[in-house]
Design a protein around this motif. Structure first.
Motif, PDB file in Angstrom:
ATOM      1  N   ASP A 110       5.368   6.079   6.933  1.00  0.00           N
ATOM      2  CA  ASP A 110       5.172   6.542   5.608  1.00  0.00           C
ATOM      3  C   ASP A 110       3.835   6.916   5.317  1.00  0.00           C
ATOM      4  O   ASP A 110       3.457   7.592   4.203  1.00  0.00           O
ATOM      5  N   GLY A 111       2.869   6.434   5.692  1.00  0.00           N
ATOM      6  CA  GLY A 111       1.250   6.508   5.581  1.00  0.00           C
ATOM      7  C   GLY A 111       1.137   7.940   5.885  1.00  0.00           C
ATOM      8  O   GLY A 111       0.409   8.658   5.249  1.00  0.00           O
ATOM      9  N   ASN A 158       1.723   4.148  10.979  1.00  0.00           N
ATOM     10  CA  ASN A 158       2.721   4.115  10.142  1.00  0.00           C
ATOM     11  C   ASN A 158       3.225   5.224   9.602  1.00  0.00           C
ATOM     12  O   ASN A 158       2.351   6.078   9.192  1.00  0.00           O
ATOM     13  N   TYR A 198      -4.356   4.713  -1.328  1.00  0.00           N
ATOM     14  CA  TYR A 198      -3.537   3.638  -0.923  1.00  0.00           C
ATOM     15  C   TYR A 198      -2.733   4.032   0.525  1.00  0.00           C
ATOM     16  O   TYR A 198      -2.503   3.321   1.380  1.00  0.00           O
ATOM     17  N   PHE A 199      -2.593   5.296   0.735  1.00  0.00           N
ATOM     18  CA  PHE A 199      -1.953   5.797   2.043  1.00  0.00           C
ATOM     19  C   PHE A 199      -3.316   5.461   3.287  1.00  0.00           C
ATOM     20  O   PHE A 199      -2.944   5.037   4.187  1.00  0.00           O
ATOM     21  N   ASP A 200      -4.212   5.742   3.088  1.00  0.00           N
ATOM     22  CA  ASP A 200      -5.526   5.308   3.781  1.00  0.00           C
ATOM     23  C   ASP A 200      -5.535   4.142   4.192  1.00  0.00           C
ATOM     24  O   ASP A 200      -5.736   3.634   5.249  1.00  0.00           O
ATOM     25  N   THR A 211       0.710  11.228   3.299  1.00  0.00           N
ATOM     26  CA  THR A 211      -0.414  11.866   3.022  1.00  0.00           C
ATOM     27  C   THR A 211      -0.367  13.390   3.339  1.00  0.00           C
ATOM     28  O   THR A 211      -0.766  14.183   2.628  1.00  0.00           O
ATOM     29  N   TYR A 253       0.796  -1.359  -0.016  1.00  0.00           N
ATOM     30  CA  TYR A 253      -0.051   0.201   0.107  1.00  0.00           C
ATOM     31  C   TYR A 253       0.887   1.139  -0.011  1.00  0.00           C
ATOM     32  O   TYR A 253       0.403   2.133  -0.693  1.00  0.00           O
ATOM     33  N   ILE A 254       1.887   1.277   0.881  1.00  0.00           N
ATOM     34  CA  ILE A 254       2.816   2.281   0.792  1.00  0.00           C
ATOM     35  C   ILE A 254       3.344   2.564  -0.560  1.00  0.00           C
ATOM     36  O   ILE A 254       3.313   3.700  -0.959  1.00  0.00           O
ATOM     37  N   ALA A 289      -2.913   1.683   4.070  1.00  0.00           N
ATOM     38  CA  ALA A 289      -1.844   1.566   4.875  1.00  0.00           C
ATOM     39  C   ALA A 289      -2.063   2.066   6.337  1.00  0.00           C
ATOM     40  O   ALA A 289      -1.849   1.175   7.285  1.00  0.00           O
ATOM     41  N   LEU A 290      -2.602   3.082   6.530  1.00  0.00           N
ATOM     42  CA  LEU A 290      -3.203   3.532   7.942  1.00  0.00           C
ATOM     43  C   LEU A 290      -4.101   2.908   8.606  1.00  0.00           C
ATOM     44  O   LEU A 290      -4.420   2.657   9.559  1.00  0.00           O
ATOM     45  N   GLY A 318       0.980   4.062  -2.754  1.00  0.00           N
ATOM     46  CA  GLY A 318       0.795   5.422  -2.529  1.00  0.00           C
ATOM     47  C   GLY A 318       1.880   6.452  -3.092  1.00  0.00           C
ATOM     48  O   GLY A 318       1.710   7.514  -3.579  1.00  0.00           O
TER      49      GLY A 318
END
Length: 207
Positions: free
Chosen positions: A113-114, A111, A100-102, A118, A82-83, A104-105, A86
């Motif tokens: 990187d998430g 996280n 994708y950041f969402d 963002t 996911y990261i 990951a979180l 993103g």
């Protein structure tokens, strides 16, 4: 290589071998190892993840995205994929990066990187106040990360530039100075932070 030769059916060893081959830029060898993994286990998410990492390393963004998307299709909780999605979509300016950041979180709300990804996504698109919220969230969880403080300081200067209230603008510049100063304290070798701290010092007309 010795472990894989002695245990040719052990996928974990092959994944580690493909990773080292990628790090050493032996991409053809890494692709060959990954192919062996996917031949044994056609839907193995880590196999597709390593495939994506190799494509990313050689600059084939489209194939990297495809491999990472297959990874999350096979493993809906694959944080690293996911990261990577993103970061890659953000790199090409596609707003789907936020999705994708969402995700990951969703897997790990702490996280780095998430969170930082963002914040940077909004920052680049001049959604400055939203970006500020995300930088602050990231800084609370990662107070020893100098890059977060640097970016937040730069953001404060950008907000100050568009602020028509001189007093408020000065407050923002002072806030930026504190962020840059904090970045230098967290990482005394962070030259860029000293540079921006000097700029804010000058803006404040300090001797």
């Amino acid at each position: 290589e010795t472990v894989v030769a002695r245990n040719p059916d052990r996928i974990g060893s092959q994944l580690k071998l493909s990773e080292f081959q990628m790090i050493l830029k032996q991409h053809e060898a890494s692709f060959k190892t990954i192919n062996a993994i996917l031949t044994k286990s056609p839907k193995h998410p880590e196999g597709f993840y390593m495939l994506g990492m190799n494509f990313k390393a050689i600059g084939d963004t489209a194939k990297a995205i495809n491999a990472f998307q297959t990874t999350v299709e096979e493993d809906s909780d694959h944080l690293d994929a996911y990261i990577q999605l993103g970061l890659l979509f953000d790199q090409i300016g596609n707003r789907v990066a936020l999705k994708y950041f969402d995700n990951a979180l969703r897997v790990d709300s702490t996280n780095f990187d998430g969170l930082f990804g963002t914040a940077w996504h909004y920052h680049k698109r001049n959604k400055l106040y939203t970006a500020e919220e995300w930088y602050e969230k990231t800084a609370k969880l990662y107070p020893r990360n100098s890059q977060v403080h640097l970016n937040n300081g730069i953001l404060q200067l950008e907000i100050a530039d568009i602020n028509t209230d001189k007093k408020e603008s000065k407050k923002l510049i002072k806030k930026a100075y504190k962020k840059f100063d904090l970045a230098t304290k967290v990482d005394p070798s962070f030259g860029v932070a000293y540079y921006y701290r000097g700029i804010t010092h000058e803006k404040l007309n300090r001797p």
